[in-house]
Scaffold this active site. Structure first.
Site, mmCIF file in Angstrom:
data_model
loop_
_atom_site.group_PDB
_atom_site.id
_atom_site.type_symbol
_atom_site.label_atom_id
_atom_site.label_comp_id
_atom_site.label_asym_id
_atom_site.label_seq_id
_atom_site.Cartn_x
_atom_site.Cartn_y
_atom_site.Cartn_z
ATOM 1 N N SER A 2 91.065 -17.074 0.575
ATOM 2 C CA SER A 2 90.060 -16.418 -0.240
ATOM 3 C C SER A 2 90.255 -14.923 -0.153
ATOM 4 C CB SER A 2 88.664 -16.766 0.246
ATOM 5 O OG SER A 2 88.241 -17.921 -0.381
ATOM 6 N N ASP B 117 84.222 -13.642 -8.615
ATOM 7 C CA ASP B 117 84.056 -13.708 -7.157
ATOM 8 C C ASP B 117 84.800 -12.568 -6.453
ATOM 9 O OD1 ASP B 117 83.675 -14.447 -4.540
ATOM 10 O OD2 ASP B 117 84.228 -16.543 -4.830
ATOM 11 N N HIS C 90 82.305 -13.943 -1.985
ATOM 12 C CA HIS C 90 81.852 -14.878 -0.951
ATOM 13 C C HIS C 90 82.390 -14.518 0.431
ATOM 14 C CE1 HIS C 90 85.588 -17.376 -1.685
ATOM 15 N NE2 HIS C 90 85.451 -17.609 -0.398
HETATM 16 N N1 ARG Z 1 85.137 -22.879 -2.524
HETATM 17 C C1 ARG Z 1 85.495 -21.519 -2.267
HETATM 18 C C2 ARG Z 1 85.944 -21.386 -0.803
HETATM 19 O O1 ARG Z 1 86.281 -22.346 -0.216
HETATM 20 C C3 ARG Z 1 84.384 -20.590 -2.630
HETATM 21 C C4 ARG Z 1 83.164 -20.681 -1.796
HETATM 22 C C5 ARG Z 1 82.075 -19.715 -2.148
HETATM 23 N N2 ARG Z 1 81.186 -20.203 -3.178
HETATM 24 C C6 ARG Z 1 80.089 -20.947 -2.943
HETATM 25 N N3 ARG Z 1 79.403 -21.392 -3.950
HETATM 26 N N4 ARG Z 1 79.693 -21.288 -1.733
HETATM 27 O O2 ARG Z 1 85.519 -20.644 0.000
HETATM 28 N N1 GLU Z 2 87.305 -20.361 -1.011
HETATM 29 C C1 GLU Z 2 88.240 -20.557 0.050
HETATM 30 C C2 GLU Z 2 88.104 -19.543 1.173
HETATM 31 O O1 GLU Z 2 87.040 -19.099 1.478
HETATM 32 C C3 GLU Z 2 89.603 -20.539 -0.498
HETATM 33 C C4 GLU Z 2 89.756 -21.648 -1.381
HETATM 34 C C5 GLU Z 2 90.506 -22.753 -0.734
HETATM 35 O O2 GLU Z 2 90.082 -23.317 0.285
HETATM 36 O O3 GLU Z 2 91.543 -23.006 -1.310
HETATM 37 O O4 GLU Z 2 89.040 -19.213 1.855
#
Ligand code: ARG
Ligand code: GLU
Length: 747
Positions: free
Chosen positions: A651, A221, A85
């Protein structure tokens, strides 16, 4: 070191109590603050192995990726691992209906097939220095905010001018503890970063929005890039002559995996947290601000999602912006839920009561007596402006794309008015490529529906006193927002790239006329004016006072509770979060294990589904249990969780074992714990990591990219430890050096 020991920082920290886990710590201070605790949790490295300026250390393998994520170097040839991502925008930019890398994945079989990404950079940290004393020189107690800031700015200028650095290095100074301390970072930024590999989205984004922010998780991921440098191993713009960057250190990869209770270090660039907010601020987030932003995005996402599911072309076009919008939208929901369930406001109130008690009757703390109550007054004051501001920001600057673009185009008018032809030319030079990028992924028909829905919300949710009369008149004139949308999108030349380019090609005067007569530009300009006049001025006034008070509050907390351990809020700088591999109990009678397996991917598998399809090759590997050396006991680990305190920006951060080997790749937090930006609770806050063995399995067995595996150093530290030391003590040699499994076999 000597200077450091004498510094104020030291006085702050020596009396701190034991055990934390919570926190994002400054690598420079680990020896002072955290090393003892980290070792007591099982860490076998020293603080020097993590951060050192004298030798290669873990920090030399960690990069700030594209300014918003973290990546780590995993080979001597600059191979870089980060999240799928995090590389999503780049993967999308190389994708088309003919070669859809989002859908099918991408693997460069040779270095010459790796894909350059204009604009993408990675930044390494050369060293960190505490410059608090220099930055705050001349600042006195009770100085008003503006006077203080001007002293600080002058000192910062001086530092930036005179600090010793190499020509290829940059200097960055950041405030910590709400401006009570300052640290300087010497950085090196590489500008040629190429895409090497990415799994298909059905692995890299498996579970998509349904599974996002949720455990149990089954997402691979990850994506691979490579840093390129010039012949001297220094940063250079993209050139086919550049060569793979040779890092001072790269992470060996452990094949041993992790077990419950194992020490883990997450090392990366957390973006922003607010751990020391008063209860009134948290209350406002839960009751007002998060719900406002969620409501706006509810509307946009319903429209975008339907359009993306209906059209494969739109699915590619909207992929990246949808992911960004949906990600925060879902996080805010988890945050509200978690803060509510944990009674974060109640807990903060109790802490504030404790603070009041501690300062009352103590002459030295008399100046802090009214502090908490002052917060209440300020947060009551800012509330309506903060709410209106969030609606404005969300609707006019992000969700309705036409308005966002129109406000950029309007800046051309300002540039011409203020700076004449040179200003016009200058801004236009930046505007055109921006528009070109924008139109590549824009559908006016989709945006029109968003516009209609969100203008309705603007009218209903934002106090009329904060809205422009122009908008109110138009609303009355059309009678309904669908009619207003149809007319505006039909008439504005901004909805059509050809018309837009033509309109902008004329003489400055023609361009001014075109912009001033365009209905989208008119509406955007009316919104902007009302926002500036009725909302943001007042907002800033309160915000500045809140900021100053927060600075005092932070200082007060550290003085009043000298035995408490305080870590600085995340601010996009390099930090260490340490914890353990650990399951959790989210609610009564429910208990989560710490690891998921490929079996779980197959349980979730829905053939042909938008979110839960599984590639045939992966199903076949599963059927044959063909996991090579990456599986354990006929099972393939996929993800695991730990108690490392992380946030957005972490991330792509490596999860590192006790010896300094890579065991996982951080990419998310669990639903109950997304509140940890404001309130960390060890019983439910967990970060989610991809098991590195799954990453290797996908690269090797799924993609057949054995060329990449060859570059890496695979180790089995636990076996090595047993082999090497009769007393069972694990020697550092398994740590920063590599031991290949075959080398072990020979011993
Ligand atoms: N929640 C994770 C972060 O904050 C992963 C985001 C990517 N995945 C998604 N389905 N958008 O970035
Ligand atoms: N998915 C998040 C990012 O893009 C990290 C996950 C979080 O926020 O802890 O940095």
């Amino acid at each position: 070191m000597k200077k450091l020991i004498l510094s104020l920082t030291f006085l702050f920290v020596v009396r701190l109590a034991a055990f934390a886990v919570e926190g994002m710590w400054i690598p420079l201070l680990l020896g002072l603050l955290n090393e003892t605790e980290m070792k007591s949790m099982g860490m076998k490295m020293s603080a020097e192995d993590i951060y050192s300026v004298n030798k290669g250390s873990l920090k030399d393998a960690i990069v700030h990726f594209g300014g918003g994520c973290t990546g780590e170097i995993i080979s001597p040839k600059g191979l870089l691992l980060t999240n799928h991502h995090c590389g999503y925008g780049q993967i999308q930019s190389h994708s088309s209906m003919q070669s859809n890398y989002l859908e099918e994945g991408f693997w460069a079989k040779t270095m010459s097939a790796e894909l350059p990404n204009p604009g993408l950079t990675v930044t390494l940290i050369s060293r960190i220095e505490d410059v608090t004393a220099t930055v705050l020189q001349g600042v006195t107690e009770g100085m008003d905010k503006r006077a203080r800031q001007s002293v600080v700015d002058k000192n910062l200028d001086e530092i930036k001018k005179s600090w010793k650095r190499e020509t290829w290095e940059d200097i960055m100074v950041r405030p910590f503890y709400h401006g009570n301390q300052y640290y300087l970072f010497v950085t090196v930024t590489y500008r040629d970063v190429r895409l090497v590999g990415a799994p298909p989205s059905s692995i890299g984004k498996f579970g998509a929005d349904t599974d996002n922010w949720v455990w149990p998780r089954h997402t691979g991921d990850f994506a691979l890039f490579r840093i390129y440098a010039d012949k001297n191993n220094l940063p250079a713009d993209y050139s086919p002559d550049n060569v793979p960057f040779q890092p001072k250190h790269f992470l060996p990869i452990s094949l041993d995996g992790v077990r419950e209770g194992d020490f883990t270090l997450v090392f990366g660039f957390p973006g922003r947290t607010n751990q020391y907010l008063p209860s009134y601020a948290v209350e406002q987030i839960v009751d007002v601000l998060d719900p406002a932003k969620i409501a706006v995005r509810d509307k946009t996402l319903a429209i975008w999602d339907a359009a993306m599911r209906a059209d494969a072309q739109v699915k590619i076009q909207y992929a990246s912006k949808q992911a960004g919008l949906a990600n925060a939208w879902k996080k805010w929901q988890g945050e509200v839920l978690g803060l509510t369930r944990a009674d974060a406001v109640g807990k903060k109130r109790a802490e504030e009561a404790e603070f009041k008690k501690a300062v009352s009757g103590k002459a030295a703390f008399g100046k802090y007596a009214g502090l908490v109550d002052e917060f209440k007054v300020l947060y009551d004051g800012i509330r309506p402006y903060a709410e209106a501001k969030d609606y404005y920001d969300e609707i006019t600057q992000r969700n309705v794309e036409l308005l966002r673009v129109a406000s950029q185009v309007n800046r051309l008018v300002k540039a011409y008015e203020n700076e004449g032809q040179p200003g016009f030319d200058n801004f236009k030079k930046r505007l055109l490529p921006f528009l070109e990028g924008f139109y590549k992924n824009y559908s006016p028909a989709i945006d029109r529906d968003v516009f209609a829905a969100l203008m309705d919300m603007m009218a209903k949710k934002v106090d009329k006193g904060y809205l422009p009369d122009y908008f109110t008149q138009k609303t009355a004139q059309y009678g309904n927002f669908a009619a207003m949308a149809d007319d505006l999108y039909a008439k504005s030349w901004l909805t059509d790239p050809k018309k837009a380019m033509a309109a902008l090609a004329g003489t400055p005067n023609d361009v001014m006329t075109a912009i001033l007569n365009d209905p989208a530009c008119q509406l955007a300009s009316a919104f902007e004016q009302a926002y500036n006049e009725k909302v943001v001025g007042k907002y800033n006034e309160y915000d500045e006072r809140i900021d100053a008070l927060q600075q005092t509050y932070m200082k007060a907390l550290m003085e009043v509770f000298p035995d408490k351990k305080f870590y600085p809020d995340a601010n996009g700088t390099l930090r260490c979060s340490y914890g353990r591999v650990q399951g959790y109990k989210p609610r009564d009678a429910v208990s989560y294990a710490n690891m998921t397996f490929l079996d779980g991917v197959m349980e979730k598998y829905v053939p042909g589904d938008y979110e839960f399809d599984v590639p045939e090759k992966l199903r076949e590997l599963y059927k044959n249990k063909d996991y090579g050396e990456y599986g354990i006991a006929n099972k393939m680990p996929v993800c695991f969780i730990g108690s490392n305190h992380t946030t957005g920006g972490n991330s792509g951060s490596p999860a590192i074992d006790a010896w300094g080997n890579l065991v996982g790749l951080n990419f998310d937090r669990v639903w109950e714990g997304t509140m940890s930006d404001y309130h960390y609770d060890l019983s439910i806050c967990r970060n989610i990591m991809v098991d590195i063995r799954y990453v290797l399995f996908i690269i090797d067995k799924f993609a057949g990219a054995t060329n990449l595996i060859e570059e890496m150093k695979l180790v089995r530290p636990k076996q090595a430890a047993k082999f090497k030391t009769p007393d069972n003590e694990i020697k550092p040699r398994t740590r920063l050096e590599s031991i290949r499994p075959e080398a072990l076999e020979k011993q």
